[in-house]
Design an enzyme around this catalytic site. Structure first.
Site, PDB file in Angstrom:
ATOM      1  N   PRO A   1      16.750  18.373  18.318  1.00  0.00           N
ATOM      2  CA  PRO A   1      16.742  18.227  19.871  1.00  0.00           C
ATOM      3  C   PRO A   1      18.005  18.074  20.483  1.00  0.00           C
ATOM      4  O   PRO A   1      18.229  18.166  21.746  1.00  0.00           O
ATOM      5  CB  PRO A   1      15.846  16.833  19.702  1.00  0.00           C
ATOM      6  CG  PRO A   1      15.137  16.912  18.567  1.00  0.00           C
ATOM      7  CD  PRO A   1      15.948  17.616  17.588  1.00  0.00           C
TER       8      PRO A   1
ATOM      9  N   ASP B   1      13.215  42.735  30.970  1.00  0.00           N
ATOM     10  CA  ASP B   1      12.548  41.483  30.655  1.00  0.00           C
ATOM     11  C   ASP B   1      13.199  40.500  31.703  1.00  0.00           C
ATOM     12  O   ASP B   1      14.472  40.481  31.831  1.00  0.00           O
ATOM     13  CB  ASP B   1      12.683  41.025  29.480  1.00  0.00           C
ATOM     14  CG  ASP B   1      11.505  41.745  28.620  1.00  0.00           C
ATOM     15  OD1 ASP B   1      10.606  42.347  28.954  1.00  0.00           O
ATOM     16  OD2 ASP B   1      11.692  41.637  27.114  1.00  0.00           O
TER      17      ASP B   1
ATOM     18  N   GLU C   1      13.305  11.610  10.449  1.00  0.00           N
ATOM     19  CA  GLU C   1      13.893  11.228  11.301  1.00  0.00           C
ATOM     20  C   GLU C   1      15.008  11.891  11.670  1.00  0.00           C
ATOM     21  O   GLU C   1      15.761  12.038  12.948  1.00  0.00           O
ATOM     22  CB  GLU C   1      14.498   9.533  11.084  1.00  0.00           C
ATOM     23  CG  GLU C   1      15.557   8.824  12.021  1.00  0.00           C
ATOM     24  CD  GLU C   1      14.341   8.562  13.152  1.00  0.00           C
ATOM     25  OE1 GLU C   1      15.088   8.428  14.213  1.00  0.00           O
ATOM     26  OE2 GLU C   1      13.100   8.580  13.035  1.00  0.00           O
TER      27      GLU C   1
ATOM     28  N   ARG D   1      13.154  41.000  18.609  1.00  0.00           N
ATOM     29  CA  ARG D   1      12.825  42.023  19.671  1.00  0.00           C
ATOM     30  C   ARG D   1      13.935  42.602  20.361  1.00  0.00           C
ATOM     31  O   ARG D   1      13.545  43.908  21.034  1.00  0.00           O
ATOM     32  CB  ARG D   1      11.677  41.260  20.690  1.00  0.00           C
ATOM     33  CG  ARG D   1      12.609  40.521  21.657  1.00  0.00           C
ATOM     34  CD  ARG D   1      11.452  39.586  22.580  1.00  0.00           C
ATOM     35  NE  ARG D   1      10.634  40.530  23.160  1.00  0.00           N
ATOM     36  CZ  ARG D   1      10.710  41.098  24.259  1.00  0.00           C
ATOM     37  NH1 ARG D   1      11.902  40.857  24.735  1.00  0.00           N
ATOM     38  NH2 ARG D   1       9.840  41.939  24.878  1.00  0.00           N
TER      39      ARG D   1
END
Length: 258
Positions: free
Chosen positions: A91, A171, A118, A156
């Site tokens: 994160p 895209d 954790e 991709r």
């Protein structure tokens, strides 16, 4: 390209790596997709990969030895002069975007580390990884799902993976803008018709329509993306027209009603 994923749950990748675009890319030999259970590199009889944090606190922390050993086991004997990029999914990492996907697609070897518990021993972050990545400001159970997202986005882009090489180029986000609307047969469905310009056969007009729609859609949904887009004088005029049209709709009538 070679991609290795360090994970405590390698079975999570079985379906993803064998299906759809990733499965086809692996079958064609364009990419090698491998999982490594770093529990196999634990240096104790119980194969423990985590321990309590120094200083106290809740949760368990991933130990450095198994992860360092797993990465060293993967890279031992490699002959390429280019070192792999070792990517930590967490994160705290940099938010993943299309530019990063394009950067990773130019590499020969990527190693992803998927954590649980954790967090990681800080020495992994300081002395082993080259990149820290996050796919958004929220918390998941582990790094496996984010790693799958990043790998799909990168693979991709490799030459030969997509049937139409232009697909990746046009895209959303590849051009810095959201993609224009798409239509297919039938030309009329439940009284909704495909825009005439798309069936006119006039390629220049189609290209201009698509660019205009892409700019309009980006302005409406993700105006922040326009900060880095260089506009032509004609495109600036389009924006002036859209703003004037919007302001006229929002302006109150003479009797005070909208």
């Amino acid at each position: 390209m070679r991609i290795d994923v360090l994970t405590l749950f390698p079975a999570m990748f079985d379906g993803v790596f064998s299906s759809s675009i990733l499965g086809k890319a692996r079958d064609k030999g364009i990419v090698s997709l491998n999982t490594v259970n770093f529990r196999d590199y634990a240096n104790n009889k119980h194969n423990t990969v985590d321990d309590y944090p120094y200083g106290g606190g809740g949760g368990m922390v991933l130990k450095p030895e198994p992860i360092f050993s797993a990465v060293e086991g993967i890279t031992e004997g490699l002959t390429s002069d280019r070192k792999p990029r070792v990517i930590l999914m967490c994160p705290q990492g940099q938010n993943f975007n299309q530019k990063l996907a394009e950067s990773f697609a130019e590499e020969e070897h990527l190693i992803f580390i998927c954590g649980h518990y954790e967090g990681y021993d800080e020495r992994i972050r300081e002395h082993l990884v080259t990149d820290e990545l996050s796919i958004g400001d929220y918390v998941l159970t582990g790094g496996e799902l984010p790693a799958m997202v990043v790998i799909d986005s990168v693979v991709r882009l490799l030459p030969g993976v997509l049937g139409n090489e232009m697909s990746a180029v046009t895209d959303s986000f590849s051009t810095g803008l959201l993609e224009y609307p798409h239509y297919t047969r039938p030309a009329k469905f439940r009284d909704w018709e495909v825009p005439d310009v798309l069936i006119s056969g006039h390629h220049k007009n189609v290209d201009e329509w698509r660019r205009r729609q892409s700019l309009m859609r980006t302005w409406a949904k993700r105006p922040d993306l326009l900060e880095n887009v260089e506009l032509t004088p004609k495109e600036r005029k389009w924006f002036d027209e859209w703003r004037a049209s919007l302001e006229s709709k929002e302006a109150p009538s003479a009797d005070g009603k909208n």
